[in-house]
Design an enzyme around this catalytic site. Sequence first.
Site, PDB file in Angstrom:
ATOM      1  N   ASP A  47       0.844  -1.202   0.000  1.00  0.00           N
ATOM      2  CA  ASP A  47       0.000   0.000   0.000  1.00  0.00           C
ATOM      3  C   ASP A  47       0.881   1.255   0.000  1.00  0.00           C
ATOM      4  O   ASP A  47       0.381   2.384  -0.082  1.00  0.00           O
ATOM      5  CB  ASP A  47      -1.018   0.000   1.142  1.00  0.00           C
ATOM      6  CG  ASP A  47      -0.376  -0.040   2.513  1.00  0.00           C
ATOM      7  OD1 ASP A  47       0.865  -0.155   2.603  1.00  0.00           O
ATOM      8  OD2 ASP A  47      -1.124   0.040   3.510  1.00  0.00           O
ATOM      9  N   GLU A 185       9.774  -4.077  10.040  1.00  0.00           N
ATOM     10  CA  GLU A 185      10.140  -2.775   9.456  1.00  0.00           C
ATOM     11  C   GLU A 185      10.703  -1.839  10.533  1.00  0.00           C
ATOM     12  O   GLU A 185      10.076  -1.647  11.599  1.00  0.00           O
ATOM     13  CB  GLU A 185       8.896  -2.132   8.799  1.00  0.00           C
ATOM     14  CG  GLU A 185       9.205  -0.772   8.186  1.00  0.00           C
ATOM     15  CD  GLU A 185       8.154  -0.263   7.213  1.00  0.00           C
ATOM     16  OE1 GLU A 185       7.182  -0.999   6.930  1.00  0.00           O
ATOM     17  OE2 GLU A 185       8.305   0.882   6.752  1.00  0.00           O
TER      18      GLU A 185
HETATM   19  O1  KIV Z   1       3.600  -1.084   1.619  1.00  0.00           O
HETATM   20  C1  KIV Z   1       4.762  -1.509   1.520  1.00  0.00           C
HETATM   21  O2  KIV Z   1       5.462  -1.277   0.517  1.00  0.00           O
HETATM   22  C2  KIV Z   1       5.312  -2.287   2.622  1.00  0.00           C
HETATM   23  C3  KIV Z   1       6.782  -2.550   2.605  1.00  0.00           C
HETATM   24  C4  KIV Z   1       7.505  -1.331   2.990  1.00  0.00           C
HETATM   25  C5  KIV Z   1       7.144  -3.709   3.445  1.00  0.00           C
HETATM   26  O3  KIV Z   1       4.609  -2.653   3.501  1.00  0.00           O
END
Ligand code: KIV
Length: 274
Positions: A47, A185
């Site tokens: 997202d 993260e």
């Molecule tokens: O939305 C995204 O791109 C993510 C990644 C940063 C893991 O959740």
Amino acid sequence: MTTHPTRAPHLREMKRRGEPIAVLTAYDAVMARLFERSGVDVILVGDSLGMTVLGYASTIPVTLDMMVHHTQAVVRGTSRALIVADMPFLTAQVSIPEAVANAGRLIQEGGAAAVKIEGGQPVLETVRRLVDVGIPVMGHLGLQPQSVHQVGGFLKQATDRDNADRLLNDARALEDAGAFALVLESIPADVAAAATRLLSIPTIGIGAGPSCDGQVLVGHDMLGFSTWTPPPFVRQYAQLAETIAAAAAVYVSDVKDGLFPERPVSAGTAHDRT
Ligand code: KIV
């Protein structure tokens, strides 16, 4: 590089073999096809597309319809990589039946082979139910961008003992609930290393140090394909924004100077011959 399709259970085998898992985000067919050709194991339709390609300041405005639309494009561009689609803000948290219906759209309409959900304790029952009905779930702990307002910014997480312990408990609980992998993260490297040792499912780190079983980067950040400064943990393997801006500037000046399209060598030659 394998040629058969990568599916959720293969990631656990990769962890067992000690084979690092390479993950990138993509949101369209062309980028996804290029990443797949490069050997990436997993493509995450994150997202993050709200910020990287739609111009929002956070991931919160991203809707399920947007995720379905971009997941379909990524699926059309690929044949081998595992495609994981993010469940956007509040699509997994309101109720379990709603979460099943929403994840079902990402799998059935979008064509994803798995979904990703942010959060620990509050989403455990949902993860269990999704796995029960046959939908593979990737967890996501540490910095959870959908909670940016609650956290107060895109800040490093699990930086003290209590929060690190809470994260490790959540990690174990997500594995017990049936998650097949876990994104970590923006957390300290030693906490990510502890989670990686604790779990038999793979950890996929982003800003979480070198000890995770795999790494994920936002494709646009990794390619330098943006107009903002990426987070400090990102390594940029290209500078596409500069290349694009320079190419567009040459095109504009060619049009302004009458150099594109090329003019015939001598206008009217064809008439002269008749
Ligand atoms: O939305 C995204 O791109 C993510 C990644 C940063 C893991 O959740």
